[in-house]
Each structure stands twice: as structure tokens, then as C-alpha cells.
Design an enzyme around this catalytic site. Structure first.
Site, mmCIF file in Angstrom:
data_model
loop_
_atom_site.group_PDB
_atom_site.id
_atom_site.type_symbol
_atom_site.label_atom_id
_atom_site.label_comp_id
_atom_site.label_asym_id
_atom_site.label_seq_id
_atom_site.Cartn_x
_atom_site.Cartn_y
_atom_site.Cartn_z
ATOM 1 N N ARG A 15 0.828 -1.198 0.000
ATOM 2 C CA ARG A 15 0.000 0.000 0.000
ATOM 3 C C ARG A 15 0.867 1.255 0.000
ATOM 4 O O ARG A 15 2.082 1.193 0.182
ATOM 5 C CB ARG A 15 -0.928 -0.004 1.224
ATOM 6 C CG ARG A 15 -2.024 -1.037 1.170
ATOM 7 C CD ARG A 15 -2.781 -1.150 2.491
ATOM 8 N NE ARG A 15 -1.948 -1.743 3.540
ATOM 9 C CZ ARG A 15 -2.365 -1.960 4.786
ATOM 10 N NH1 ARG A 15 -3.586 -1.595 5.143
ATOM 11 N NH2 ARG A 15 -1.561 -2.514 5.678
ATOM 12 N N LYS A 75 1.795 1.860 7.350
ATOM 13 C CA LYS A 75 2.166 1.039 8.502
ATOM 14 C C LYS A 75 3.113 1.793 9.434
ATOM 15 O O LYS A 75 3.697 2.812 9.075
ATOM 16 C CB LYS A 75 2.822 -0.266 8.046
ATOM 17 C CG LYS A 75 1.849 -1.217 7.359
ATOM 18 C CD LYS A 75 0.615 -1.523 8.207
ATOM 19 C CE LYS A 75 0.944 -2.314 9.460
ATOM 20 N NZ LYS A 75 -0.281 -2.577 10.288
ATOM 21 N N TYR A 94 -0.906 4.188 10.692
ATOM 22 C CA TYR A 94 -1.234 3.192 11.705
ATOM 23 C C TYR A 94 -0.014 2.998 12.592
ATOM 24 O O TYR A 94 1.110 2.872 12.094
ATOM 25 C CB TYR A 94 -1.602 1.853 11.058
ATOM 26 C CG TYR A 94 -2.943 1.846 10.361
ATOM 27 C CD1 TYR A 94 -4.120 2.020 11.074
ATOM 28 C CD2 TYR A 94 -3.025 1.657 8.979
ATOM 29 C CE1 TYR A 94 -5.350 2.014 10.437
ATOM 30 C CE2 TYR A 94 -4.253 1.644 8.332
ATOM 31 C CZ TYR A 94 -5.415 1.826 9.066
ATOM 32 O OH TYR A 94 -6.627 1.813 8.441
ATOM 33 N N HIS A 96 -0.398 1.201 16.229
ATOM 34 C CA HIS A 96 -0.592 -0.009 17.047
ATOM 35 C C HIS A 96 0.510 -0.116 18.098
ATOM 36 O O HIS A 96 1.279 -1.082 18.136
ATOM 37 C CB HIS A 96 -0.617 -1.251 16.155
ATOM 38 C CG HIS A 96 -1.722 -1.239 15.142
ATOM 39 N ND1 HIS A 96 -3.057 -1.348 15.487
ATOM 40 C CD2 HIS A 96 -1.700 -1.120 13.787
ATOM 41 C CE1 HIS A 96 -3.807 -1.302 14.400
ATOM 42 N NE2 HIS A 96 -3.016 -1.156 13.357
ATOM 43 N N GLU A 118 -5.655 4.381 13.872
ATOM 44 C CA GLU A 118 -6.571 3.436 14.530
ATOM 45 C C GLU A 118 -7.275 4.004 15.749
ATOM 46 O O GLU A 118 -8.202 3.364 16.273
ATOM 47 C CB GLU A 118 -5.836 2.142 14.899
ATOM 48 C CG GLU A 118 -4.842 2.249 16.025
ATOM 49 C CD GLU A 118 -3.440 2.620 15.574
ATOM 50 O OE1 GLU A 118 -2.508 2.531 16.389
ATOM 51 O OE2 GLU A 118 -3.272 3.010 14.392
ATOM 52 N N SER A 134 -10.528 -2.749 8.293
ATOM 53 C CA SER A 134 -11.215 -3.826 9.009
ATOM 54 C C SER A 134 -12.167 -4.565 8.080
ATOM 55 O O SER A 134 -12.317 -5.790 8.167
ATOM 56 C CB SER A 134 -11.977 -3.258 10.207
ATOM 57 O OG SER A 134 -11.087 -2.702 11.150
ATOM 58 N N VAL A 239 -11.425 -9.281 17.834
ATOM 59 C CA VAL A 239 -11.681 -8.445 19.007
ATOM 60 C C VAL A 239 -10.858 -7.161 18.926
ATOM 61 O O VAL A 239 -9.768 -7.137 18.352
ATOM 62 C CB VAL A 239 -11.358 -9.201 20.304
ATOM 63 C CG1 VAL A 239 -12.273 -10.399 20.451
ATOM 64 C CG2 VAL A 239 -9.905 -9.652 20.340
ATOM 65 N N LEU A 240 -11.401 -6.091 19.512
ATOM 66 C CA LEU A 240 -10.708 -4.803 19.474
ATOM 67 C C LEU A 240 -11.104 -3.974 20.676
ATOM 68 O O LEU A 240 -12.292 -3.810 20.967
ATOM 69 C CB LEU A 240 -11.059 -4.035 18.190
ATOM 70 C CG LEU A 240 -10.525 -2.600 18.118
ATOM 71 C CD1 LEU A 240 -8.998 -2.608 17.983
ATOM 72 C CD2 LEU A 240 -11.153 -1.830 16.969
ATOM 73 N N ALA A 268 -6.638 -9.698 15.130
ATOM 74 C CA ALA A 268 -6.287 -8.830 16.251
ATOM 75 C C ALA A 268 -4.789 -8.800 16.527
ATOM 76 O O ALA A 268 -4.353 -8.166 17.486
ATOM 77 C CB ALA A 268 -7.020 -9.293 17.511
ATOM 78 N N ASP A 270 -2.446 -7.184 15.215
ATOM 79 C CA ASP A 270 -1.912 -5.819 15.251
ATOM 80 C C ASP A 270 -1.873 -5.272 16.669
ATOM 81 O O ASP A 270 -1.020 -4.440 17.002
ATOM 82 C CB ASP A 270 -2.766 -4.883 14.380
ATOM 83 C CG ASP A 270 -2.293 -4.832 12.939
ATOM 84 O OD1 ASP A 270 -1.129 -5.179 12.697
ATOM 85 O OD2 ASP A 270 -3.075 -4.446 12.071
ATOM 86 N N VAL A 298 -0.786 -12.577 10.180
ATOM 87 C CA VAL A 298 -0.129 -11.518 9.413
ATOM 88 C C VAL A 298 -0.628 -10.161 9.904
ATOM 89 O O VAL A 298 -1.837 -9.905 9.942
ATOM 90 C CB VAL A 298 -0.396 -11.683 7.909
ATOM 91 C CG1 VAL A 298 0.169 -10.507 7.123
ATOM 92 C CG2 VAL A 298 0.222 -12.998 7.415
ATOM 93 N N MET A 301 -2.614 -7.623 6.905
ATOM 94 C CA MET A 301 -3.374 -8.416 5.938
ATOM 95 C C MET A 301 -3.802 -7.609 4.705
ATOM 96 O O MET A 301 -3.651 -8.081 3.574
ATOM 97 C CB MET A 301 -4.594 -9.044 6.612
ATOM 98 C CG MET A 301 -4.272 -10.178 7.563
ATOM 99 S SD MET A 301 -5.733 -10.827 8.397
ATOM 100 C CE MET A 301 -6.647 -11.517 7.002
#
Length: 372
Positions: A15, A75, A94, A96, A118, A134, A239-240, A268, A270, A298, A301
């Protein structure tokens, strides 16, 4: 403002932070955009497409990091990139951070302003910059799971939809947010038996209203998790908790009770993963096996489908990028509480409650950090 778009260097990340159409909008607003050579190659956007949109193309990432006031990525910055960040430089991507203390410490040490996609919110409490990825990841989870159920890829040889006279496989989805809903919709659409578990009932009601009798819903009690995970062919970890580490819902002992050849797709990951046996993998080496169960963990993804995911991401991020560039980061954050919720690290201070809590760091009020 000078906006920089470096080429992503995470393993098999195709990306790009800004597509040419987004660059054209920034240039029309009077900003200078510098794009690293081949940054858009993964989405089929050559350097000439960026030049036509008004960008300048730089040969190296060093040029981008040295010149840019605002860095727009996809990323989290890798170690080599973090070493090039500087004080008061704005990073929008992002992050994380909850399961990644090394990155968090580096961002704090360099003095940059790190805004995480996020944790940006909307007026409804949704996560608008996480939602498009997502949606992609939820759909991909079923596609990936089906792939690894095939015998040539180490699976037990199960066709998820079944055929007349042969029962379909079972998918258990942990979490009823955007990832979980997308995964359940696709799984039900191909004819699988689907169970969706969630800790609160309201999201389950929404899924039931959307998918009706095509899925089973259950409150995510320990009993329900054990029952549905142990009998699943594919388990999707969806889940988040925004900004925080994902709760560990699948114990190693439960993995040991799962069917041989079953697949866990831990979206999940990440945020640390929802199974005790999960650890991050890459597109280059995506799976490993624990107790006979294939784990696909991964951490990027959507990077495997970059044309779709980069376009979807830019649709969501562009208004915020324009706000940061047009108004400057202070005014943009002060004037928009939802964008301000995206501020994770500001000049060495941790400003998001869930991130600071997960990392054991002292929390600084975001407004105070911005004004300092």
C-alpha cells in the site's frame, strides 16, 4: 506545508500513504508533496502518475524524512524509519503501539507528533480510519481460512460451503465489530455454519438484524468461547479495544482441544492477538502450526490487496490529511476532538489513555501536550 510519502518497507506491504488523486487534492490546496520513487508501484501507480498529480519524486526515503513537515504512511515506522524522524515532525499512520513498546519509546525519544489512524474517532464513536481496513481484513480472513483448509496447504481437506449431502464447515468469529461483521457476512454468504461471539449483546443484535438466521450469535462467556472455538474449522480473532492490547480469549489449552487442521486467523494480531499461541507473521511466511492448528497472524493483511485497500484507506484519511496540512497540526488537533483522539505521542508525552495504560507510561492530557 511539505507532505512526504515514503515507500512502505514493512515485509510485503504494497500500500501507499497517498494515492495520486489525494496528492492532486493537496497540491490544489497549495501544499508541496514529495513522494519516494516507486512508492506507488504496488498499487499500479508509477512515478509519472504522481508527477502528473503535481508531486515531486525523490529517490530516497532520507530525502522524504529530511524535508517533510507531515509524513503520511500506512504502517508503523520500521526501525530504520524511526531513526530518521525528528522533533516536531508530524507522523500520520497506523501505529498499534500497545504491543510494541520499542516503537513507542523511539517515537517518544525523537520528539515527533505521532497521530494513529486506529484511534481517530467519529461523532458516533466509530473508528473511521480503521473501518475500511477492518472491512478488508474481515473478508480476507475467510478467504485465507478457506485456503488453509485445503489439503495441499496443510489443511484437513474441507470445503467450507460443503456440497449437497455433505455438511458445511464451521466458522467461529470472536468479536462483532467491523472485522467480525465482515467475516460473518462473507462466511454466511458462501454457505458456512457461522457463530459470532461478543462480550456485549447490542452488536450481536445488529448482526442478527443484518444476517438474520444465517448466523448464530452468543455472548462471549468462557463457556461459549470454549464450545464454539473447539468445534470450529476456522476461528477469526476480531476483538478490538481501541488503542489497547487485545484481550487473550483463546488459551493454549483451548487450542490443544481444537480440531486437527483447524485454522486461527488472528486479525487482532496488530494489537497483540487474541490467542495465547498467536505471534506476528508476515506475508512472506504467513503461517505456523501449534498443537495441529494452523495460525495465520499476518499483521498487515490488507497489504496483500493494495489496490483495493489503498483506495479505501485514502477515502477515509484524505479529509484529515487536508486538515493537518491546511490548518497545521496544532490548530487541526485543537479544533477537532475526533482527530485529537488519534494523538498517541506528542513531543515525548503519551497522550492516549489506552496506549499509555497498555505501555505502563504516564498519561499526559492531549490538550496540554498540544499547548505546551
Amino acid at each position: 506545508m511539505i507532505v512526504g510519502v515514503p515507500r512502505e518497507i514493512k515485509t510485503h506491504e504494497y500500500r501507499v500513504g497517498l494515492v495520486p488523486a489525494s496528492v492532486r487534492e493537496l497540491v490544489a490546496h497549495g501544499h508541496e508533496v514529495i513522494v519516494e520513487h516507486a512508492a506507488g508501484a504496488g498499487i499500479g501507480a508509477p512515478d509519472d502518475a504522481y508527477r502528473a498529480a503535481g508531486a515531486r519524486v525523490a529517490e530516497t526515503a532520507e530525502e522524504i524524512f529530511a524535508a517533510a513537515d507531515l509524513l503520511v504512511k500506512v504502517k508503523e515506522p520500521q526501525l530504520a524509519e524511526r531513526r530518521m524522524l525528528r522533533a516536531d515532525q508530524v507522523l500520520f499512520t497506523y501505529l498499534h503501539l500497545a504491543p510494541d513498546p520499542d516503537q513507542a519509546r523511539d517515537l517518544a525519544a525523537c520528539g515527533c507528533i505521532a497521530i494513529a489512524y486506529e484511534t481517530v474517532t467519529s461523532a458516533t464513536g466509530a473508528l473511521p480510519l480503521l473501518t475500511p481496513m477492518s472491512e478488508v481484513a474481515g473478508r480476507m480472513a475467510i478467504q485465507v481460512g478457506m485456503h488453509y483448509l485445503e489439503r495441499p496447504h496443510g489443511g484437513p481437506g474441507i470445503l467450507l460451503p460443503g456440497v449437497p449431502g455433505v455438511a458445511p464447515g464451521k466458522v467461529t468469529v470472536l468479536g462483532a465489530g467491523v472485522v467480525g461483521t465482515s467475516a460473518a457476512q462473507l462466511a454466511a454468504g458462501v454457505g458456512a455454519r457461522v457463530a459470532v461471539l461478543n462480550r456485549s449483546p447490542e452488536p450481536l443484535r445488529r448482526i442478527d438484524a443484518r444476517l438474520g438466521g444465517r448466523v448464530e450469535t452468543a455472548l462471549a462467556t468462557r463457556d461459549a468461547i470454549e464450545e464454539h472455538v473447539a468445534t470450529a474449522d476456522i476461528v477469526v480473532g476480531a476483538v478490538l479495544v481501541a488503542g489497547a492490547r487485545a484481550p487473550r480469549l483463546i488459551a493454549r489449552s483451548l487450542v490443544e482441544r481444537m480440531r486437527a487442521g483447524a485454522v486461527i486467523v488472528d486479525v487482532a494480531i496488530d494489537q497483540g492477538g487474541c490467542a495465547e499461541t498467536s505471534r506476528p507473521t508476515t506475508h512472506a511466511d504467513p503461517v505456523y502450526v501449534v498443537a495441529g492448528v494452523t495460525h495465520y497472524c499476518v499483521a498487515n493483511m490488507p497489504g496483500a490487496v493494495p489496490r483495493t485497500s489503498a483506495a479505501a484507506l485514502n477515502n477515509a484519511t484524505l479529509p484529515f490529511v487536508l486538515a493537518l496540512a491546511d490548518r497545521g497540526w496544532r490548530a487541526a488537533l485543537e479544533g477537532d476532538p475526533h482527530l485529537r483522539n488519534g494523538l498517541n505521542v506528542c513531543r515525548g508525552k503519551f497522550t492516549h489513555p489506552a496506549v499509555a495504560g497498555a505501555l505502563g507510561e504516564r498519561l499526559t492530557d492531549a490538550r496540554a501536550a498540544i499547548a505546551a
